[in-house]
Design a protein around this motif. Structure first.
Motif, PDB file in Angstrom:
ATOM      1  N   THR A   3     -10.828  54.060 -23.603  1.00 53.74           N
ATOM      2  CA  THR A   3     -10.597  54.892 -22.245  1.00 53.74           C
ATOM      3  C   THR A   3     -10.657  53.907 -20.940  1.00 53.74           C
ATOM      4  OG1 THR A   3     -10.661  56.629 -23.341  1.00 53.74           O
ATOM      5  CG2 THR A   3     -10.780  56.500 -21.159  1.00 53.74           C
ATOM      6  N   SER A   4      -9.950  54.210 -20.419  1.00 55.25           N
ATOM      7  CA  SER A   4      -9.592  53.272 -19.226  1.00 55.25           C
ATOM      8  C   SER A   4     -10.364  53.878 -17.920  1.00 55.25           C
ATOM      9  CB  SER A   4      -8.344  52.522 -19.343  1.00 55.25           C
ATOM     10  OG  SER A   4      -8.300  51.627 -19.598  1.00 55.25           O
ATOM     11  N   GLY A   5     -11.296  53.469 -17.015  1.00 60.61           N
ATOM     12  CA  GLY A   5     -11.340  54.069 -15.988  1.00 60.61           C
ATOM     13  C   GLY A   5     -10.942  53.960 -14.426  1.00 60.61           C
ATOM     14  N   LEU A   6     -11.644  54.206 -13.450  1.00 63.52           N
ATOM     15  CA  LEU A   6     -10.497  54.085 -12.281  1.00 63.52           C
ATOM     16  C   LEU A   6      -9.989  53.231 -12.231  1.00 63.52           C
ATOM     17  CD1 LEU A   6      -8.979  55.896 -10.189  1.00 63.52           C
ATOM     18  CD2 LEU A   6     -11.594  55.561  -8.592  1.00 63.52           C
ATOM     19  N   LEU A   7     -11.431  51.955 -11.858  1.00 61.91           N
ATOM     20  CA  LEU A   7     -11.797  50.537 -11.711  1.00 61.91           C
ATOM     21  C   LEU A   7     -10.791  50.091 -12.477  1.00 61.91           C
ATOM     22  CD1 LEU A   7     -15.198  50.088 -10.936  1.00 61.91           C
ATOM     23  CD2 LEU A   7     -13.283  49.892  -9.330  1.00 61.91           C
ATOM     24  N   SER A   8     -11.158  50.372 -13.683  1.00 62.66           N
ATOM     25  CA  SER A   8      -9.619  49.483 -15.130  1.00 62.66           C
ATOM     26  C   SER A   8      -8.262  49.688 -14.803  1.00 62.66           C
ATOM     27  CB  SER A   8     -10.208  49.716 -16.294  1.00 62.66           C
ATOM     28  OG  SER A   8      -9.315  48.982 -17.042  1.00 62.66           O
ATOM     29  N   ASN A   9      -8.222  50.617 -14.314  1.00 55.10           N
ATOM     30  CA  ASN A   9      -6.162  51.413 -14.385  1.00 55.10           C
ATOM     31  C   ASN A   9      -5.891  50.562 -13.281  1.00 55.10           C
ATOM     32  OD1 ASN A   9      -6.291  53.053 -16.561  1.00 55.10           O
ATOM     33  ND2 ASN A   9      -7.170  54.545 -15.940  1.00 55.10           N
ATOM     34  N   LEU A  10      -6.510  50.543 -11.691  1.00 55.88           N
ATOM     35  CA  LEU A  10      -6.025  50.287 -10.727  1.00 55.88           C
ATOM     36  C   LEU A  10      -5.856  48.339 -10.818  1.00 55.88           C
ATOM     37  CD1 LEU A  10      -5.828  50.663  -7.207  1.00 55.88           C
ATOM     38  CD2 LEU A  10      -8.213  50.011  -7.846  1.00 55.88           C
ATOM     39  N   ARG A  11      -6.933  47.809 -11.022  1.00 57.83           N
ATOM     40  CA  ARG A  11      -6.866  46.335 -11.867  1.00 57.83           C
ATOM     41  C   ARG A  11      -5.362  46.295 -12.449  1.00 57.83           C
ATOM     42  NH1 ARG A  11     -10.725  45.329 -14.264  1.00 57.83           N
ATOM     43  NH2 ARG A  11      -9.849  45.708 -16.797  1.00 57.83           N
ATOM     44  N   SER A  12      -4.801  47.270 -13.460  1.00 62.94           N
ATOM     45  CA  SER A  12      -4.002  47.192 -14.677  1.00 62.94           C
ATOM     46  C   SER A  12      -2.575  47.070 -13.659  1.00 62.94           C
ATOM     47  CB  SER A  12      -4.006  47.963 -16.201  1.00 62.94           C
ATOM     48  OG  SER A  12      -4.889  47.867 -16.048  1.00 62.94           O
ATOM     49  N   PHE A  13      -2.311  48.686 -12.216  1.00 70.87           N
ATOM     50  CA  PHE A  13      -1.540  48.606 -12.063  1.00 70.87           C
ATOM     51  C   PHE A  13      -1.738  47.742 -11.523  1.00 70.87           C
ATOM     52  CE2 PHE A  13       0.101  50.698  -8.142  1.00 70.87           C
ATOM     53  CZ  PHE A  13       1.862  50.545  -8.323  1.00 70.87           C
ATOM     54  N   LEU A  14      -1.960  47.480 -10.115  1.00 73.11           N
ATOM     55  CA  LEU A  14      -1.852  45.988  -9.396  1.00 73.11           C
ATOM     56  C   LEU A  14      -1.588  44.863  -9.796  1.00 73.11           C
ATOM     57  CD1 LEU A  14      -5.044  46.858  -6.601  1.00 73.11           C
ATOM     58  CD2 LEU A  14      -2.339  47.231  -6.581  1.00 73.11           C
TER      59      LEU A  14
ATOM     60  N   ILE B 111     -23.785  62.599  -9.853  1.00 72.66           N
ATOM     61  CA  ILE B 111     -23.300  61.419  -9.826  1.00 72.66           C
ATOM     62  C   ILE B 111     -22.606  60.290 -11.197  1.00 72.66           C
ATOM     63  CG2 ILE B 111     -24.831  59.217  -9.560  1.00 72.66           C
ATOM     64  CD1 ILE B 111     -26.079  60.706  -6.833  1.00 72.66           C
ATOM     65  N   TYR B 112     -23.282  60.313 -12.521  1.00 72.14           N
ATOM     66  CA  TYR B 112     -23.463  60.065 -13.346  1.00 72.14           C
ATOM     67  C   TYR B 112     -21.928  60.230 -14.012  1.00 72.14           C
ATOM     68  CZ  TYR B 112     -22.926  59.223 -18.765  1.00 72.14           C
ATOM     69  OH  TYR B 112     -22.935  59.241 -19.750  1.00 72.14           O
ATOM     70  N   VAL B 113     -21.197  61.693 -14.138  1.00 71.58           N
ATOM     71  CA  VAL B 113     -19.198  61.626 -14.055  1.00 71.58           C
ATOM     72  C   VAL B 113     -18.787  60.281 -13.150  1.00 71.58           C
ATOM     73  CG1 VAL B 113     -17.885  63.443 -14.419  1.00 71.58           C
ATOM     74  CG2 VAL B 113     -20.322  63.797 -15.421  1.00 71.58           C
ATOM     75  N   ALA B 114     -19.509  60.950 -11.601  1.00 69.93           N
ATOM     76  CA  ALA B 114     -18.709  60.227 -11.017  1.00 69.93           C
ATOM     77  C   ALA B 114     -18.099  58.346 -11.399  1.00 69.93           C
ATOM     78  CB  ALA B 114     -18.731  60.069  -9.842  1.00 69.93           C
ATOM     79  N   LEU B 115     -19.378  58.011 -12.367  1.00 68.75           N
ATOM     80  CA  LEU B 115     -20.108  56.515 -12.595  1.00 68.75           C
ATOM     81  C   LEU B 115     -18.969  56.451 -13.390  1.00 68.75           C
ATOM     82  CD1 LEU B 115     -23.134  55.588 -11.547  1.00 68.75           C
ATOM     83  CD2 LEU B 115     -21.787  54.681 -10.868  1.00 68.75           C
ATOM     84  N   LYS B 116     -18.753  57.578 -14.191  1.00 76.85           N
ATOM     85  CA  LYS B 116     -17.713  57.217 -15.684  1.00 76.85           C
ATOM     86  C   LYS B 116     -16.807  57.319 -15.537  1.00 76.85           C
ATOM     87  CE  LYS B 116     -19.245  57.140 -19.391  1.00 76.85           C
ATOM     88  NZ  LYS B 116     -19.553  55.737 -20.645  1.00 76.85           N
ATOM     89  N   VAL B 117     -16.439  57.876 -14.235  1.00 79.16           N
ATOM     90  CA  VAL B 117     -14.565  58.195 -14.007  1.00 79.16           C
ATOM     91  C   VAL B 117     -14.582  56.683 -13.248  1.00 79.16           C
ATOM     92  CG1 VAL B 117     -13.174  59.073 -12.456  1.00 79.16           C
ATOM     93  CG2 VAL B 117     -14.495  60.497 -13.140  1.00 79.16           C
ATOM     94  N   ILE B 118     -15.248  56.131 -12.898  1.00 75.74           N
ATOM     95  CA  ILE B 118     -14.961  55.585 -12.193  1.00 75.74           C
ATOM     96  C   ILE B 118     -14.983  53.881 -13.447  1.00 75.74           C
ATOM     97  CG2 ILE B 118     -15.939  53.031 -10.954  1.00 75.74           C
ATOM     98  CD1 ILE B 118     -17.144  54.743  -9.333  1.00 75.74           C
ATOM     99  N   GLN B 119     -15.856  54.246 -13.868  1.00 76.28           N
ATOM    100  CA  GLN B 119     -16.239  53.070 -15.214  1.00 76.28           C
ATOM    101  C   GLN B 119     -14.891  53.393 -16.852  1.00 76.28           C
ATOM    102  OE1 GLN B 119     -19.487  53.584 -18.354  1.00 76.28           O
ATOM    103  NE2 GLN B 119     -19.971  51.393 -17.709  1.00 76.28           N
ATOM    104  N   GLY B 120     -14.930  54.423 -16.913  1.00 77.07           N
ATOM    105  CA  GLY B 120     -14.257  54.524 -18.019  1.00 77.07           C
ATOM    106  C   GLY B 120     -14.853  55.189 -19.150  1.00 77.07           C
ATOM    107  N   GLY B 121     -14.563  55.983 -20.114  1.00 79.57           N
ATOM    108  CA  GLY B 121     -15.004  56.717 -21.342  1.00 79.57           C
ATOM    109  C   GLY B 121     -15.412  56.195 -22.445  1.00 79.57           C
ATOM    110  N   GLY B 122     -15.529  54.996 -22.238  1.00 80.11           N
ATOM    111  CA  GLY B 122     -15.366  54.159 -23.637  1.00 80.11           C
ATOM    112  C   GLY B 122     -14.466  53.748 -24.070  1.00 80.11           C
ATOM    113  N   ALA B 123     -15.089  52.684 -25.527  1.00 77.26           N
ATOM    114  CA  ALA B 123     -13.688  52.462 -26.167  1.00 77.26           C
ATOM    115  C   ALA B 123     -12.309  53.202 -26.774  1.00 77.26           C
ATOM    116  CB  ALA B 123     -13.873  51.831 -27.712  1.00 77.26           C
TER     117      ALA B 123
END
Length: 800
Positions: free
Chosen positions: A330-341, A316-328
């Motif tokens: 590194t963009s997460g899944l949400l950020s990349n999706l938002r940037s793409f749209l 669960i923690y790794v899945a949340l990090k994938v969604i959030q991003g790995g830190g400064a």
């Protein structure tokens, strides 16, 4: 026996008493801090004002009722302090006077009158440095700290030693006094940011220069970029919401949802870090003596946390990090999706802004275009368009989410840890944001002056290159290079101020953030070691990871705010251009011009560009169908102005211009200009082909029409000699034709001679005017002499 400083059984070192702050400690800290700060830095400020300031002229002082309210509230604060001391010493506890009460009274009767003195000094005097529109740092920091102190009192709601219990009249009166002080300090804080009584000009000079961007430079450099925030935001609304595309509207909604989901993810990432650490370090069963275990977990208890391989927590923690991003970085899944749209939404915004701005420029009147600086206008368009996109990005995806994260963090730590952690986060955030806002506002003037220097540098480069021929005629290449070099150095001086002030702000922000982290970490470790409030090692990981997760965007919050501020500054030039209104507009219900015989008539026409000089004075003449009428006269006589009036680039100050009996003021400009053709004396062509330039007069025409027009102008045969014929490119600004020689008008049916005063002195045919031996004959003879002189000079050169 002397007066005790604190009440019996209470010492100054006792800070937290009965679930709240000690009254003695609270009043001491507030009073000592206020007195020390305002007396030290206020006296320094008065010293500089006394030595360097100049008096502001009375007519430059703004009249504002808010300024009066500001002074009344600042005068009310010492009155409230005196009233509180009097009630406490004479009614509530007669004869019980303590040292902290006297200190609080001195603070009230010394500090606030001193504040009023500083306000009056800042209003009536001005330091020689370029000011921002607002108060100095001393007053802004004092008002911020005072309002923060009033909010800290609210931490004592559960403390029975304060007045929040409302058990008797004493509590109600004390609460009323507190509420009055709270409201007064809050309003003073807000008014301090607005600074209604501070003049917004630097000099006592009421002269305002005409500027293509509207406001004069001094007012522009001194006002806050967030002034008229709602008006500017309202102007951006048509560009924010893609009303022309349903697909893009869905994209915007998905992007907003991703922002909300990101806030939820930010809460659970550090929470599952705690779960993992506790599963590795804690073996707790139902008989554990730790209290209230369930309040640290969502749907979990300590019974679930044996020393076991909790692979589910890790997944669960790794899945949340994938969604959030790995830190400064590194963009997460949400950020990349938002940037793409958002790519398509951003392109829509850019396109709409640029097209609307370009169309607005073309709709402005000739008077504005004649005084504009092309390089400056193009630079304003580039920066303005970019700033609109940046405002949307930083406001929606950075600033608003960061503020939401701060509020969530304060509530979370206050509820699931204890009030101290919420207080630490709250104070750190308030101090951080207050310092960021204050210093960034102070930096505003540097950014504006840098923009102005950038505009000047761009304008000098464009102007010099457009007039390269004149530069070469006078061998002024080195002068132009030197002038351009000076403009670059001026820009770089302002750029240094901007970058240096950024470094100063970053250092202060770093200091504030790490002080908050240090205090919170020490408190957390102490409570874990002492087994207080059931905190575990996992809670330390939760606290530090949550705090650092919060501080990462907060560390960039100053950057976000500066970028947003810069974007508003960059957008101001473009918005000012949008405010420019066309001087000549079609009347409501205007109809198209109907051409029958093409009879043109000027009747008693008067015109001036400025009231001081009359350009045309009672001009009357007509152009019957099929006739050629020529306008001659000395430079400045009004020949060009008559043509501009005919095309309705301007309206006459009096008189009437009609075509086939239709006053051109009552028809549409588009139909008028499509019906009239013009070959100006300075023909400037587009940097395109000959075909493009000929068809520009009627864009829908075909090649046959183009050739017919060329034959009529006697240029078809010449064009055919070019290798690329009609596809020949004419070069930047085109080929200039000069049509000033009188020999070009000798066959006109009527020649109108204008004097330098803008009046018709003669008119008739070429032969009639020569026979009169007047102004036209004089001009003709002078031209003949010049022609004979040129021919003689040419003959002499051929003989040599």
């Amino acid at each position: 026996m002397g007066i005790q400083y604190c009440p019996p059984n209470i010492t100054l070192s006792e800070v937290w008493v009965n679930n709240g702050l000690s009254v003695c400690f609270m009043d001491t800290v507030i009073s000592a801090t206020s007195l020390g700060f305002i007396l030290l830095f206020g006296c320094i400020q008065l010293f500089f004002y006394r030595k360097y300031a100049t008096v502001v002229e009375h007519y430059a002082l703004p009249y504002s009722q808010l300024f009066g309210l500001q002074m009344v509230l600042c005068g009310l604060m010492p009155a409230l302090g005196i009233l509180r001391f009097t009630l406490q010493a004479l009614i509530f506890e007669p004869g019980m006077i303590y040292g902290y009460m006297i200190l609080y009274l001195l603070n009230s009767i010394i500090v606030w009158p001193f504040v009023c003195l500083l306000i009056v000094r800042e209003r009536n005097y001005m330091l020689p440095s370029v000011p921002t529109k607002g108060h100095g740092l001393v007053l802004l920091i004092f008002w911020t700290g005072n309002f923060v102190a009033q909010n800290l009192i609210l931490l004592n709601i559960k403390n029975p030693g304060w007045f929040f219990k409302f058990e008797n009249a004493k509590d109600i009166i004390q609460f009323s006094l507190f509420l009055s002080q709270y409201l007064a300090s809050g309003v003073v804080f807000i008014l301090g940011l607005k600074a209604p009584g501070i003049p917004s000009i630097r000099h006592s000079d009421s002269f305002s220069r005409l500027h293509p961007f509207g406001d004069d430079e001094e007012n522009s450099s001194s006002r806050s970029p967030f002034s008229n925030f709602w008006a500017k935001s309202k102007a951006l609304v048509p560009f924010i919401w893609p009303s022309k595309s349903f697909k893009l509207q869905i994209y915007v909604i998905v992007c907003v949802i991703s922002v909300v989901a990101g806030r939820v993810t930010n809460v659970y990432v550090p929470l599952y870090s705690k779960y993992i650490v506790d599963s590795l370090t804690t073996n707790v069963n139902a008989s554990s003596n730790l209290s209230s275990p369930k309040r640290y977990y969502v749907g979990l208890t300590f019974e679930d946390l044996h020393l076991a391989f909790r692979w589910d927590f890790v997944l669960i923690y790794v899945a949340l990090k994938v969604i959030q991003g790995g830190g400064a970085g590194t963009s997460g899944l949400l950020s990349n999706l938002r940037s793409f749209l958002w790519i398509s939404v951003s392109q829509y915004t850019t396109r709409e802004v640029q097209v609307k701005f370009f169309g607005h420029l073309h709709r402005l009147s000739l008077r504005w275009h004649l005084q504009r600086k092309t390089g400056e206008v193009l630079r304003a368009m580039d920066r303005g368009t970019e700033s609109v996109n940046n405002i949307l990005n930083y406001l929606i995806f950075n600033i608003v989410p960061t503020v939401a994260d701060i509020i969530i963090a304060i509530v979370y730590f206050a509820v699931f840890f204890n009030g101290w952690f919420g207080l630490i986060v709250f104070v750190t955030m308030v101090v951080y944001l207050a310092i960021t806002f204050i210093i960034t506002e102070w930096r505003t003037k540097f950014r504006r002056t840098m923009n102005q220097a950038d505009n000047e540098q761009r304008q000098q480069a464009v102007d010099s290159l457009l007039n390269f021929e004149t530069v070469k005629y006078y061998a002024n290449e080195e002068f132009e290079i030197s002038r351009y070099g000076r403009s670059i150095r001026k820009y770089q001086r302002e750029e240094w101020k901007v970058n240096a002030s950024v470094s100063l702000l970053n250092m202060i922000q770093l200091f504030i953030i790490n002080i908050g982290l240090l205090v919170g970490s020490l408190l957390c470790v102490k409570m874990i070691v002492n087994h207080e409030a059931g905190l575990t090692a996992g809670d330390y990981v939760l606290f530090t990871s949550y705090l650092m997760q919060l501080y990462t965007p907060l560390n960039f919050f100053g950057t976000y705010y500066r970028v947003l501020q810069r974007c508003f500054i960059d957008m101001e030039n473009m918005m000012d251009l949008f405010k420019q209104e066309a001087e000549i507009n079609d009347e409501p219900g205007a109809e198209d011009l109907q051409i029958r015989d093409a009879h043109i008539e000027f009747k008693d026409v008067c015109f001036n560009y400025v009231p001081e000089r009359q350009v045309l004075d009672n001009i009357s003449f007509s152009v019957p169908p099929g006739h050629t009428v020529a306008l001659v006269g000395p430079s400045g006589a009004g020949k060009t102005s008559i043509i501009r009036l005919l095309f309705r680039f301007y309206d006459p100050t009096s008189g009437e211009i009609s075509i086939d009996g239709q006053n051109i003021k009552h028809v549409t400009q588009a139909s008028l200009r499509k019906a009239v053709g013009v070959v100006p004396q300075d023909t400037v062509l587009f940097n395109d082909t000959i075909q493009y330039n000929i068809k520009y007069g009627r864009i829908e025409s075909d090649d046959a029409d183009m050739i017919e027009a060329s034959r009529g102008a006697h240029i078809h045969d010449k064009i055919c000699t070019f290798p690329q014929r009609y596809d020949t490119t004419v070069g930047e600004r085109g080929l200039k034709l000069m049509a000033h020689r009188l020999s070009t008008v000798i066959h006109a049916n009527n020649i109108i001679v204008l004097s330098s005063e803008g009046q018709i002195t003669e008119q008739g045919s070429h032969d009639d005017l020569l026979a009169r031996n007047g102004l036209y004959a004089s001009m003709w003879n002078e031209q003949l002499k010049a022609s004979d002189s040129n021919e003689a000079s040419n003959s002499k050169q051929e003989e040599e």
